[in-house]
Design an enzyme around this catalytic site. Structure first.
Site, PDB file in Angstrom:
ATOM      1  N   GLY A  26      25.737  54.464 -57.694  1.00  0.00           N
ATOM      2  CA  GLY A  26      25.185  53.353 -58.454  1.00  0.00           C
ATOM      3  C   GLY A  26      24.104  53.833 -59.398  1.00  0.00           C
ATOM      4  CB  THR A  37      32.447  53.265 -57.783  1.00  0.00           C
ATOM      5  OG1 THR A  37      32.002  51.921 -57.959  1.00  0.00           O
ATOM      6  CG2 THR A  37      31.244  54.188 -57.850  1.00  0.00           C
ATOM      7  CB  VAL A  81      25.117  48.848 -46.862  1.00  0.00           C
ATOM      8  CG1 VAL A  81      25.313  47.416 -47.325  1.00  0.00           C
ATOM      9  CG2 VAL A  81      24.728  49.727 -48.036  1.00  0.00           C
ATOM     10  CD  GLN A  82      19.691  53.791 -47.203  1.00  0.00           C
ATOM     11  OE1 GLN A  82      18.956  54.213 -46.308  1.00  0.00           O
ATOM     12  NE2 GLN A  82      19.345  53.823 -48.479  1.00  0.00           N
ATOM     13  CG  HIS A 130      12.904  52.194 -50.241  1.00  0.00           C
ATOM     14  ND1 HIS A 130      11.518  52.208 -50.290  1.00  0.00           N
ATOM     15  CD2 HIS A 130      13.244  50.975 -49.744  1.00  0.00           C
ATOM     16  CE1 HIS A 130      11.050  51.043 -49.861  1.00  0.00           C
ATOM     17  NE2 HIS A 130      12.076  50.289 -49.518  1.00  0.00           N
ATOM     18  N   GLY A 138      17.877  54.447 -62.502  1.00  0.00           N
ATOM     19  CA  GLY A 138      18.783  55.572 -62.665  1.00  0.00           C
ATOM     20  C   GLY A 138      19.118  55.929 -64.104  1.00  0.00           C
ATOM     21  CD  GLU A 180       2.410  29.290 -76.235  1.00  0.00           C
ATOM     22  OE1 GLU A 180       1.618  30.205 -75.944  1.00  0.00           O
ATOM     23  OE2 GLU A 180       2.847  29.117 -77.385  1.00  0.00           O
ATOM     24  CD  GLU A 214       3.340  33.712 -76.831  1.00  0.00           C
ATOM     25  OE1 GLU A 214       2.180  34.044 -76.511  1.00  0.00           O
ATOM     26  OE2 GLU A 214       3.598  32.840 -77.674  1.00  0.00           O
TER      27      GLU A 214
END
Length: 332
Positions: A26, A54, A86-87, A109, A135, A228, A232
Site C-alpha cells: 500500500g 495489487t 489486520v497485523q 508503527h 508513502g 471562514e 481558509e
C-alpha cells in the site's frame, strides 16, 4: 535532545546477502519496497492470493511477489506494512512459524508490539522505521535524491546488531538523507495516538464543526461559514507547516493576530488541557487500545455509526457544493 542519525551513521552492508520481505504494497509498502530495491537490497513482497490487482501492480513495478507465508519463509527482515488491525492475524497465520533465529521483525508503527497484540519470540530482533510522511512522498523524495525524516526504534535486540540493521533499512528507503530520530516503541505509539486524537484528527475536526454550527445557528449563511472556518484553514496550516506557529502570526493581519492571541485561550482552557491529560492517560494505560481492539472484535458498531454521522454532517453537503466551484481541486 534526541539522537539523530544521518547517512554517515548507517551502512547498507548490514543488508548485504539478506532478503527483506515487505508485507503489503500500500502507501508505505510500495515506497519501502521500491526504494530498497533501488538501493540494491534483495526484496520480496508478500501479498494475499486474493489481492490480484495489487499483486499485478507490484509485479508491473518489477517486484518479486509471493504468497504471504512463502515470502516470509527464510526472510532476514520482515516488514509489517499493513493496517494495524489486520497485523496480528496475518502474523499468527503466515509469519510467526516462518521466523528464523536472528531475523528481524520490522514495523512502521508501534501499536501491536507496545500493546502486546503481537508477541515475537525471543530469538528475533524487533525494530521500527517510521517515515514521518505518506508513502508517495517517501518514494518521490528518494527518486529526487532526498529523503523524508523518520523515526527508528529497537524493542528487542537478540543479535546485538538490531540498530545497525534498522539504520541500514532506513538508509535503503532514503530516510537517513533527511535524518532519523531515535525513539522507542512506547514513545512513538503513545505520541502518535495522542496527536491523532487530540489535535490532528479529533481536535481539529471538532473545532471546525463546532465553529460552523455556531455561525449557522446565529443566522449566517452556511456557505460563508464554510469558507471562514474550514476552507481558509489550509492557508493557516501551510504557514505553520512551513515555518512554525510564529511564522503564521507574522503572516496574518494585525487584527487576526490580536483577536487570535486574546481569544484563543478562551476556547482552549485549562479544562481543555485537563481533558488532554485524561486522553493521554487512556493511551498510556492501554485503555484506548483495549477499547479499539474490542470494537474491532464486535464488528465496529460504534466506529461505523460515528463515521456515518460525520458523513451526514451539514458541512459535508455544503463543502461538496463549494468545492465544485474550485477547478484547482480534484472533484469529489
Amino acid at each position: 535532545m534526541a539522537k539523530i542519525y544521518r547517512d554517515a551513521d548507517a551502512d547498507l552492508k548490514y543488508l548485504d546477502g539478506k532478503t527483506v520481505c515487505i508485507i503489503g504494497y500500500g502507501s508505505q509498502g510500495h515506497a519501502h519496497a521500491l526504494n530498497l530495491k533501488d538501493s540494491g537490497v534483495n526484496v520480496v513482497v508478500g501479498l494475499p492470493e486474493w489481492d490480484k490487482a495489487t499483486w499485478e501492480r507490484a509485479e508491473k513495478d518489477g517486484m518479486v511477489v509471493k504468497k504471504l507465508s512463502e515470502a516470509a519463509d527464510g526472510a532476514d527482515v520482515i516488514a509489517m506494512l499493513i493496517p494495524d488491525m489486520v497485523q496480528p492475524a496475518v502474523y499468527r497465520e503466515h509469519i510467526q512459524d516462518k521466523l528464523k533465529e536472528g531475523a528481524m521483525l520490522m514495523f512502521a508503527h508501534g501499536f501491536n508490539i507496545h500493546y502486546n497484540q503481537i508477541v515475537p519470540p525471543e530469538y528475533v530482533d524487533v525494530a521500527m522505521v517510521a517515515p514521518k510522511g505518506p508513502g508517495p512522498l517517501v518514494r518521490r523524495m528518494y527518486v529526487e535524491g532526498k529523503g523524508v525524516p523518520s523515526l527508528v526504534a529497537v524493542e528487542q535486540n537478540y543479535t546485538g546488531k538490531a540498530l545497525e540493521v534498522a539504520l541500514a533499512y532506513a538508509k535503503g528507503i532514503g530516510a537517513t538523507r533527511a535524518g532519523v530520530i531515535e525513539t522507542t516503541f512506547k514513545e512513538e505509539t503513545e505520541t502518535d495516538l495522542f496527536g491523532e486524537q487530540v489535535d490532528l484528527c479529533g481536535g481539529v475536526a471538532e473545532m471546525i464543526k463546532m465553529s460552523f454550527e455556531t455561525l449557522v445557528e446565529a443566522g449566517y449563511q452556511p456557505e460563508i461559514a464554510y469558507f471562514e472556518v474550514l476552507h481558509e484553514l489550509k492557508l493557516i496550516v501551510d504557514l505553520i507547516y512551513e515555518g512554525g506557529i510564529y511564522n503564521m502570526w507574522s503572516a496574518v493581519s494585525e487584527t487576526a493576530k490580536y483577536g487570535g492571541m486574546t481569544r484563543g485561550k478562551r476556547i482552549f482552557t485549562e479544562q481543555t488541557r485537563e481533558e488532554m491529560r485524561k486522553i493521554l492517560k487512556e493511551i498510556q494505560t492501554g485503555e484506548f487500545a483495549r477499547e479499539w481492539i474490542l470494537e474491532n472484535m464486535a464488528g465496529r458498531p460504534v466506529y461505523n455509526k460515528l463515521l456515518q454521522m460525520e458523513r451526514e454532517h451539514p458541512i459535508e453537503k455544503i463543502g461538496k457544493e463549494l468545492r465544485a466551484m474550485m477547478p484547482w481541486l480534484k472533484k469529489d
